[in-house]
Motif scaffolding. Structure first.
Motif, short mmCIF file in Angstrom:
data_model
loop_
_atom_site.label_atom_id
_atom_site.label_comp_id
_atom_site.label_asym_id
_atom_site.label_seq_id
_atom_site.Cartn_x
_atom_site.Cartn_y
_atom_site.Cartn_z
N PHE A 148 0.83 -1.20 0.00
CA PHE A 148 0.00 0.00 0.00
C PHE A 148 0.87 1.25 0.00
N TYR A 185 -7.74 1.54 3.07
CA TYR A 185 -6.64 2.23 2.39
C TYR A 185 -7.09 2.78 1.05
N PRO A 241 -1.19 5.51 3.86
CA PRO A 241 0.05 4.83 4.21
C PRO A 241 1.07 5.79 4.82
#
Length: 222
Positions: A138, A210, A217
């Motif tokens: 991510f 996410y 992140p």
């Protein structure tokens, strides 16, 4: 009570046979098929409707990632990926395809049995090293295509906060302590999140958090 039905798909006969013997020896588990490639894995999942599919990532004719995507889309079967290395290059893709967890092929007997039961119960199973790999993916894909920002708006503020903490790796007990709620209430929030977003388990919830921008992140939250 009927036992858990399991299909094992691996192109290595010794792996299939060994895992099959261990699982079949359990009173609550039945191995209904052992197959050697991805095409046969999909066919076996369609024919036997197992609770859990143990699926090798690298197989002839159709790899485990493609097979996982088909099985996850067509059946309620939980997919547990088998890999030789915990930092396999395909971890991220396999989870996106619908896998509920990862298992190393050199797993101990008791851990194998536990993994099948955990995944069959609807929980996700990720070794810490695999979780680190997922977060690293991510982090390296900050510009990845995300779903519409409003997609998470179906969640209440409490549910969004719960989802954020799931994405940060917190357990139900930790979430309950942070939000000053009972674990029962947190479980209800988690169940509502999965239902509203059409997700299979906590692994997909992390991905949704996410990709939906709820967690950035390296920053903890959006």
């Amino acid at each position: 009570m009927s036992g858990l039905r399991v299909v094992i798909a691996d192109d290595q006969e010794l792996v299939r046979t060994g895992f099959g013997m261990i699982l079949d020896a359990q009173p609550d588990i039945e191995v209904v098929a052992e197959v050697g490639d991805g095409v046969e894995a999909v066919e076996a999942a369609r024919a036997h409707r197992p609770d859990v599919l143990l699926l090798d990532i690298r197989m002839p004719r159709m790899d485990g990632i493609e097979a996982a995507g088909i099985v996850s889309a067509e059946t309620p079967c939980r997919v547990l990926m088998l890999t030789t290395f915990d930092l396999d290059d395909y971890v991220f893709e396999a989870l996106r395809a619908g896998a509920s967890g990862f298992l190393l092929k050199d797993v101990r007997r008791d851990d194998l049995v536990h993994a099948v039961r955990v995944v069959a119960a609807g929980e996700s199973l990720l070794a810490p090293s695999v979780t680190r790999k997922l977060i690293a993916e991510f982090t390296s894909r900050v510009q990845a295509v995300r779903p519409p920002a409003g997609e998470l708006d179906v969640l209440t503020a409490r549910e969004q906060e719960t989802l954020r903490m799931i994405a940060l790796g917190q357990s139900n007990a930790e979430i309950a302590a942070t939000m000053v709620l009972s674990e029962h209430t947190v479980k209800s929030h988690v169940s509502n999140i999965l239902t509203k977003l059409g997700l299979r388990d906590r692994v997909q919830a992390v991905i949704a958090a996410y990709e939906g921008g709820l967690v950035v992140p390296g920053h903890g939250h959006a």
